[in-house]
Design a protein around this motif. Structure first.
Motif, PDB file in Angstrom:
ATOM      1  N   LEU A  40       0.814  -1.220   0.000  1.00 30.18           N
ATOM      2  CA  LEU A  40       0.000   0.000   0.000  1.00 30.18           C
ATOM      3  C   LEU A  40       0.848   1.271   0.000  1.00 30.18           C
ATOM      4  O   LEU A  40       0.366   2.360   0.264  1.00 30.18           O
ATOM      5  CB  LEU A  40      -0.952  -0.001   1.208  1.00 30.18           C
ATOM      6  N   THR A  41       2.140   1.103  -0.265  1.00 28.97           N
ATOM      7  CA  THR A  41       3.087   2.209  -0.367  1.00 28.97           C
ATOM      8  C   THR A  41       3.719   2.142  -1.750  1.00 28.97           C
ATOM      9  O   THR A  41       4.034   1.054  -2.226  1.00 28.97           O
ATOM     10  CB  THR A  41       4.204   2.084   0.700  1.00 28.97           C
ATOM     11  N   LYS A  42       3.891   3.285  -2.370  1.00 32.54           N
ATOM     12  CA  LYS A  42       4.512   3.297  -3.697  1.00 32.54           C
ATOM     13  C   LYS A  42       5.943   2.767  -3.590  1.00 32.54           C
ATOM     14  O   LYS A  42       6.770   3.280  -2.839  1.00 32.54           O
ATOM     15  CB  LYS A  42       4.513   4.714  -4.270  1.00 32.54           C
ATOM     16  N   ALA A  43       6.216   1.740  -4.363  1.00 31.88           N
ATOM     17  CA  ALA A  43       7.537   1.094  -4.359  1.00 31.88           C
ATOM     18  C   ALA A  43       8.371   1.623  -5.526  1.00 31.88           C
ATOM     19  O   ALA A  43       7.830   2.091  -6.522  1.00 31.88           O
ATOM     20  CB  ALA A  43       7.371  -0.413  -4.488  1.00 31.88           C
ATOM     21  N   PRO A  44       9.693   1.513  -5.409  1.00 33.96           N
ATOM     22  CA  PRO A  44      10.538   1.856  -6.552  1.00 33.96           C
ATOM     23  C   PRO A  44      10.179   0.962  -7.753  1.00 33.96           C
ATOM     24  O   PRO A  44       9.692  -0.156  -7.585  1.00 33.96           O
ATOM     25  CB  PRO A  44      11.960   1.540  -6.056  1.00 33.96           C
ATOM     26  N   LYS A  45      10.438   1.465  -8.925  1.00 31.91           N
ATOM     27  CA  LYS A  45      10.118   0.739 -10.154  1.00 31.91           C
ATOM     28  C   LYS A  45      10.737  -0.666 -10.149  1.00 31.91           C
ATOM     29  O   LYS A  45      11.882  -0.839  -9.758  1.00 31.91           O
ATOM     30  CB  LYS A  45      10.639   1.535 -11.356  1.00 31.91           C
ATOM     31  N   ASN A  46       9.948  -1.634 -10.572  1.00 35.70           N
ATOM     32  CA  ASN A  46      10.357  -3.031 -10.694  1.00 35.70           C
ATOM     33  C   ASN A  46      10.695  -3.707  -9.363  1.00 35.70           C
ATOM     34  O   ASN A  46      11.472  -4.651  -9.333  1.00 35.70           O
ATOM     35  CB  ASN A  46      11.530  -3.186 -11.670  1.00 35.70           C
ATOM     36  N   ARG A  47      10.162  -3.211  -8.259  1.00 41.64           N
ATOM     37  CA  ARG A  47      10.377  -3.837  -6.948  1.00 41.64           C
ATOM     38  C   ARG A  47       9.028  -4.237  -6.366  1.00 41.64           C
ATOM     39  O   ARG A  47       8.220  -3.391  -6.024  1.00 41.64           O
ATOM     40  CB  ARG A  47      11.063  -2.867  -5.970  1.00 41.64           C
ATOM     41  N   LEU A  48       8.808  -5.521  -6.268  1.00 40.38           N
ATOM     42  CA  LEU A  48       7.565  -6.006  -5.681  1.00 40.38           C
ATOM     43  C   LEU A  48       7.670  -6.020  -4.160  1.00 40.38           C
ATOM     44  O   LEU A  48       6.821  -5.496  -3.456  1.00 40.38           O
ATOM     45  CB  LEU A  48       7.253  -7.411  -6.193  1.00 40.38           C
TER      46      LEU A  48
END
Length: 148
Positions: free
Chosen positions: A12-20
């Motif tokens: 529920l927090t925006k993650a860095p690109k390509n990081r699940l």
């Protein structure tokens, strides 16, 4: 049987690109609990990172009951913690068994009942090596049972 719905911490927090699998910053952890409650989830599953993160509240003595308090405040269960650390660190090594014992104590403090051990990576269990895990898993299980 009652069906419940939950979400893994960090989703529920925006993650860095390509990081699940992304551990949220401390300031975002409470926001996640709040969002999860508003959405209608019943629980959040916590995790530790593959590389030890001393900023994770599960390790921080000043925040030793942080998750327990968030659970109560937002009426969300925290039934599980998945320990990703053992993916990058062999569970059969004594230092990692000690790590898991410390983690188990911290889970008890936060009223988290289940520790999930993803047995792959450096702790990969297979048909060929499963017996080599026996002593480590017995050691951890016995310790956890003694803690109740």
């Amino acid at each position: 049987m009652n069906l419940s719905f939950g979400i893994v911490q960090g989703r529920l927090t925006k993650a860095p690109k390509n990081r699940l699998q992304f551990f949220p910053k401390i300031k975002n952890i409470e926001k996640e609990f709040s969002k999860a409650r508003k959405i209608g989830f019943d629980y959040i599953e916590l995790f530790t990172e593959r590389k030890f993160n001393p900023h994770n509240p599960i390790w921080n003595k000043k925040k030793d009951k942080f998750y327990k308090l968030l659970s109560q405040k937002y009426n969300l269960e925290i039934p599980n913690l998945c320990d990703d650390f053992i993916i990058s660190n062999n569970i059969r090594l004594k230092k990692n068994i000690l790590y898991l014992k410390k983690l188990t104590k911290n889970l008890k403090e936060n009223k988290i009942k289940n520790l999930i051990l993803p047995l792959y990576g450096k702790s990969n269990m297979s048909d060929n090596n499963y017996l080599s895990f026996k002593n480590s898993l017995k050691n951890i299980t016995k310790f956890a049972k003694n803690l109740k």
